[in-house]
Design a protein around this motif. Sequence first.
Motif, PDB file in Angstrom:
ATOM      1  N   VAL A 184      26.883  36.486  50.905  1.00 29.06           N
ATOM      2  CA  VAL A 184      27.362  36.260  49.543  1.00 29.06           C
ATOM      3  C   VAL A 184      28.380  37.344  49.237  1.00 29.06           C
ATOM      4  CG1 VAL A 184      26.759  36.088  47.107  1.00 29.06           C
ATOM      5  CG2 VAL A 184      25.190  35.205  48.847  1.00 29.06           C
TER       6      VAL A 184
ATOM      7  N   GLU B 181      31.284  38.292  46.386  1.00 30.50           N
ATOM      8  CA  GLU B 181      31.826  38.009  45.051  1.00 30.50           C
ATOM      9  C   GLU B 181      31.249  36.699  44.492  1.00 30.50           C
ATOM     10  OE1 GLU B 181      36.073  38.135  45.504  1.00 30.50           O
ATOM     11  OE2 GLU B 181      36.061  40.294  45.887  1.00 30.50           O
ATOM     12  N   GLY B 182      29.958  36.483  44.712  1.00 33.24           N
ATOM     13  CA  GLY B 182      29.272  35.318  44.175  1.00 33.24           C
ATOM     14  C   GLY B 182      29.490  34.026  44.945  1.00 33.24           C
ATOM     15  N   ARG B 183      30.160  34.100  46.086  1.00 33.34           N
ATOM     16  CA  ARG B 183      30.439  32.901  46.887  1.00 33.34           C
ATOM     17  C   ARG B 183      29.778  33.032  48.252  1.00 33.34           C
ATOM     18  NH1 ARG B 183      36.044  32.998  48.241  1.00 33.34           N
ATOM     19  NH2 ARG B 183      35.766  35.248  48.159  1.00 33.34           N
TER      20      ARG B 183
END
Length: 104
Positions: free
Chosen positions: A41, A43-45
Amino acid sequence: MLSLTRAIPGLQPGAFLQARIRPSGEVDQSRIAVPEDAVQVLEGRDVVFVRTQRGFQAREVATGSRSAGMVTILSGLQPGWRIASDNAFLLKAELEKENVEDDD
């Protein structure tokens, strides 16, 4: 009792859901599956580090089911691409370190 590994948007306590339970080790054979450690994961991706001529590049992926240490990749990865798996977290750490140094 069912335990979810990730939150499902819109799912509230007491709500009904439909689930497919697969035996341990079974993954969707019609899709690419990678080791769980390969998916990081960033940066939130969800990303997978793909081998390029210059090293590794983070590629965003959409993940599906998880079973026996494997994750089904729904999109973002093509068959035959070489990826980092066991030490993908080191690539993530290095990339995050570079981003912090760039911000200074």
